[in-house]
Design an enzyme around this catalytic site. Structure first.
Site, PDB file in Angstrom:
ATOM      1  N   VAL A   1       1.299 -12.332  -8.950  1.00 15.79           N
ATOM      2  CA  VAL A   1       2.181 -13.476  -8.717  1.00 15.79           C
ATOM      3  C   VAL A   1       3.551 -13.276  -9.355  1.00 15.79           C
ATOM      4  CG1 VAL A   1       2.518 -15.940  -9.171  1.00 15.79           C
ATOM      5  CG2 VAL A   1       0.277 -15.095  -8.443  1.00 15.79           C
TER       6      VAL A   1
ATOM      7  N   TYR B   1      -6.472   9.712   1.820  1.00 18.32           N
ATOM      8  CA  TYR B   1      -5.367   8.864   2.264  1.00 18.32           C
ATOM      9  C   TYR B   1      -5.128   9.062   3.758  1.00 18.32           C
ATOM     10  CZ  TYR B   1      -0.724   6.740   2.546  1.00 18.32           C
ATOM     11  OH  TYR B   1       0.348   5.953   2.900  1.00 18.32           O
TER      12      TYR B   1
ATOM     13  N   ARG C   1       5.169 -10.524 -10.167  1.00 14.14           N
ATOM     14  CA  ARG C   1       5.959  -9.511  -9.466  1.00 14.14           C
ATOM     15  C   ARG C   1       6.420 -10.020  -8.106  1.00 14.14           C
ATOM     16  NH1 ARG C   1       2.205  -4.179 -10.808  1.00 14.14           N
ATOM     17  NH2 ARG C   1       2.742  -4.048 -13.035  1.00 14.14           N
TER      18      ARG C   1
ATOM     19  N   ASN D   1       1.478  -3.837   5.196  1.00 14.94           N
ATOM     20  CA  ASN D   1       2.105  -2.764   4.431  1.00 14.94           C
ATOM     21  C   ASN D   1       1.312  -2.380   3.182  1.00 14.94           C
ATOM     22  OD1 ASN D   1       4.544  -1.148   3.306  1.00 14.94           O
ATOM     23  ND2 ASN D   1       4.177  -2.710   1.753  1.00 14.94           N
TER      24      ASN D   1
ATOM     25  N   VAL E   1      -7.247  10.114   6.029  1.00 12.96           N
ATOM     26  CA  VAL E   1      -8.360   9.546   6.795  1.00 12.96           C
ATOM     27  C   VAL E   1      -8.236   8.026   6.858  1.00 12.96           C
ATOM     28  CG1 VAL E   1     -10.868   9.205   6.849  1.00 12.96           C
ATOM     29  CG2 VAL E   1      -9.936  11.468   6.355  1.00 12.96           C
TER      30      VAL E   1
END
Length: 277
Positions: free
Chosen positions: A40, A194, A42, A90, A196
């Site tokens: 929170v 990563y 950040r 993302n 995969v």
């Protein structure tokens, strides 16, 4: 807020490419932009940073590894906006090769967040996606490297136009189990957790797009994956040839595809160009 208002959500948006995407959507998207972050403090600091630039994002806490957190965001969007217009997935993690974490643990944790958590977000939020909605899943060029290093049998499965979401989940679970049993190479998998995980995200995008075309074709909801390129962020230890703004370019392009667009759909893009694999 009202159900008539438009809203875009960016996950993992307190820094790096996610923050750059949120910034650009604040500038270009005709509606509210909700910046989400697990932490929170950040997340709120990122909102304040954008506010200092004259922009007006909103903040909502989101831990993509926590299904209840995802559902809390879903309920907020449903109550405040009557649904969702743009989703940019993302948030993700990566282990560096020299990280001492055991390989099978790296594989399990990487797929837990990058694939399974992203899938959970899609499963919870796609049902409230409004007509002409846009879903952008951040992938990586590493997914192509992983694909190229898979066995021919696995490549055929990942390429299959009849592969179901359940089939894909089984494949991702098998990779994790094979690493635990130290047989993943024998079973045709690369040493790239990563890659995969991002291969899974890319194929999931194609499957979800196909499903939407079958069930909600008139709504013209587009789902795509994209490679931002080698971007300088703390995740890459500032190794890269692109700025975060350059990395955000293709995700923002996909998020803002015009309402009458019918393609790209279910594709992987790099520099706004569909990648054939």
């Amino acid at each position: 807020m009202s159900s008539c208002s438009r809203v875009a959500v960016v996950t993992g948006a307190n820094k790096g490419i996610g923050l750059a995407i949120a910034r650009e959507l604040c500038r270009q998207f005709s509606g509210d932009v909700v910046l989400t972050a697990r932490d929170v403090a950040r997340g709120q600091a990122a909102v304040q940073q954008l506010q200092a630039e004259g922009l007006s994002p909103r903040f909502h806490q989101l831990d993509i590894d926590d299904l209840q957190s995802i559902r809390a965001l879903r309920d907020f969007l449903r109550k405040e906006y009557g649904g969702l217009n743009v989703l940019v997935n993302n948030a993700g993690i990566v282990f560096w090769d020299n990280d001492p974490t055991p390989f099978d643990v790296k594989a399990e944790l990487t797929l837990k967040t990058n694939f399974f958590a992203t899938r959970n977000i899609c499963n919870e939020l796609l049902p409230i996606m409004k007509p002409h909605g846009r879903v952008v899943n951040i992938s990586s060029s590493q997914c192509l490297r992983a694909f190229e290093n898979c066995s021919e049998d696995l490549q055929e499965k990942f390429r299959s136009e009849t592969l179901t979401e359940a089939d894909l989940v089984d494949l991702m679970k098998k990779f994790v189990e094979d690493t635990k049993n130290e047989v993943h190479e024998r079973e045709g998998w690369p040493n790239l957790p990563y890659g995969v995980s991002k291969l899974g995200v890319t194929v999931l995008s194609r499957i979800l797009a196909r499903h939407l075309d079958e069930k909600r074709k008139a709504d013209r909801i587009l789902v795509n994956a994209c490679c931002p390129g080698q971007v300088k962020t703390d995740v890459t230890k500032e190794v890269g040839i692109r700025t975060v703004e350059e990395g955000a370019d293709t995700p923002v392009y996909l998020a803002l595809l015009p309402p009458d667009a019918t393609e790209p759909q279910g594709q992987l893009l790099h520099d706004k160009v569909v990648q054939n694999w």
